[in-house]
Design an enzyme around this catalytic site. Structure first.
Site, short mmCIF file in Angstrom:
data_model
loop_
_atom_site.label_atom_id
_atom_site.label_comp_id
_atom_site.label_asym_id
_atom_site.label_seq_id
_atom_site.Cartn_x
_atom_site.Cartn_y
_atom_site.Cartn_z
CD GLU A 58 1.83 -15.80 12.95
OE1 GLU A 58 3.09 -15.53 13.41
OE2 GLU A 58 0.97 -14.80 13.21
CB THR A 90 5.48 -17.58 14.97
OG1 THR A 90 5.51 -16.45 13.93
CG2 THR A 90 4.55 -18.58 14.34
CE LYS A 101 12.96 -9.59 17.83
NZ LYS A 101 11.90 -10.05 16.89
CG ASP A 102 4.97 -10.25 20.05
OD1 ASP A 102 5.71 -9.12 20.34
OD2 ASP A 102 3.87 -10.49 20.15
CG MET A 103 7.86 -8.38 14.94
SD MET A 103 8.20 -8.70 13.38
CE MET A 103 7.94 -7.18 12.49
CD GLU A 104 2.63 -8.85 15.07
OE1 GLU A 104 3.20 -9.87 15.89
OE2 GLU A 104 3.18 -8.59 13.74
CG ASP A 116 13.17 -16.46 15.11
OD1 ASP A 116 11.96 -16.27 15.19
OD2 ASP A 116 13.95 -15.69 15.88
#
Lengths: 263, 263
Positions: free
Chosen positions: B34, B112, B195-198, B221
């Protein structure tokens, strides 16, 4: 046998470090209720001129106990909501900032935890974690899956374990107080006996900055028991902190005057 | 109306800050794939004399672009496993250390993300998050529950949103690439489109250190679609980073020469 060949100088430095008496301990604790009995027992004083940036709620207590410089940090109360800043993000930040500011020889992450009756645990049992891992970081892509689990061995302290008569077990960490079926499966996969909300994050940061870390966890709730976790946790919190306090104080007494390799 | 009464000086300082052109931006990105298109587009150079502690894998790229000092950080590759150090713990640590070292005026967390067809999202859509929260920190004790969710508004940039023609939506963060039914329920409760992870971890640290932060997330996705998340994510990662790269570059162009209150 004398060390020789590549890397021997570094090996000797590490060996020397391990043979020097431990002079500085950093105790990382998530909740005020868990921290205060230890603060009082070791007669630590609150740091009024903070080593942390302006505005963060992180609190440091410090003092000299026997031959040891002791720093105890907890992430403080959330500045908006007023509750203890529990969980992996706060714990990792305060651990990072404290290591940077205080350069400890050893980290003790102490706190309350859940455990499992299938693993033979009871309320007020105190565990020394042999390994730590996460149970709520599922990344089903090869190698990323292992990163997510983040399994690490804690610093090995066989003499401390024996002397204090602690139970040994693996620790699994997640940011929820309860566990979902997916998290339960991960806890089983981690072969964990104890479940907390900070340990693996503290281990990650300690590993990143090459500081040995140990994990002392006292059981407040039986995850696979009959009572709802939140209720059982709150009911036992005060009583269990007494067991925790005793174990941490005994550990500090044991560590005093010893070098890392003697633990 | 002129400010007067208690706190007016502070209010004036804040007002002055908001009227000064932004001079320094910190871009926080979780993955190398990214980050690199943006590094190349903005012609940033890798920092060879790191501002971060020895041993951490965190990477900083920096440069002057138009009237802006740009720093881009990513948490680097896990030193044992070699994969990108994704997730909330790494993101919060690198954000904290970068703010401390670089004192940015504004943070852009770019990356992303997953999204939902029930929310009308498609692959390559780019969202600007209006709010961020966590969906995997369930603490069913009053007030602790709110702390766990950690809902925060991002810094409001209505002109940027309009100019770049981005989609607006709420962002929910968790440390897993997939979602469990419990996490899905939390995402619905957060009214999240992305929705992300960070994100929520970056927001937490930015809030702690009082730096305004915005969140630009490009969809790799469709979480409620037919394809498994991991497969769809990997399939679309490279293509979607192009959309992300374009949006971030346009945002930087728009920010150049403006003050915070003009965004």
């Amino acid at each position: 046998m004398a060390p020789h060949g590549e890397g021997s100088e570094e090996a000797m430095v590490v060996q020397d470090e391990n043979r020097k008496p431990i002079s500085s301990i950093l105790i990382v604790i998530a909740m005020q209720t868990e921290a205060m009995p230890i603060v009082n027992k070791l007669q630590l004083k609150e740091d009024l001129d903070s080593v942390f940036p302006k505005g963060v709620p992180w609190v440091r207590y410090h003092g000299v106990y026997k031959d040891l410089h002791i720093n105890l940090v907890w992430p403080g109360k959330d500045s908006t909501l007023g509750v203890d800043s529990v969980g992996t993000v706060s714990a990792s930040l305060v651990t990072y900032a404290a290591i940077q500011a205080l350069q400890p020889d050893l980290i003790i992450n102490a706190g309350t935890a859940g455990s499992f009756k299938v693993k033979g645990a009871s309320i007020t049992d105190v565990f020394l974690a042999s390994d730590v891992a996460f149970h709520d970081r599922r990344i089903p892509i090869p190698v990323f899956d292992l990163y997510g689990v983040g399994s690490r061995q804690s610093f090995s302290t066989p003499n401390l374990l024996k002397e204090l008569n602690l139970k040994a077990g693996k620790l699994s960490t997640g940011d929820s107080l309860d566990i979902s079926p997916q998290e339960e499966a991960s806890i089983v996969a981690n072969d964990a006996t104890v479940k907390d909300m900070e340990g693996a994050a503290v281990a990650y940061v300690a590993d990143l900055l090459k500081v040995p870390a140990i994990f002392i966890k006292a059981v407040t709730d039986i995850v696979d028991g009959d009572k709802p976790t939140a209720e059982e946790f709150l009911q036992n919190l005060a009583a269990v902190t007494a067991a925790l306090d005793q174990a941490v104080t005994q550990a500090v007494d044991f560590i005093n005057g010893k070098c890392l390799s003697e633990l």
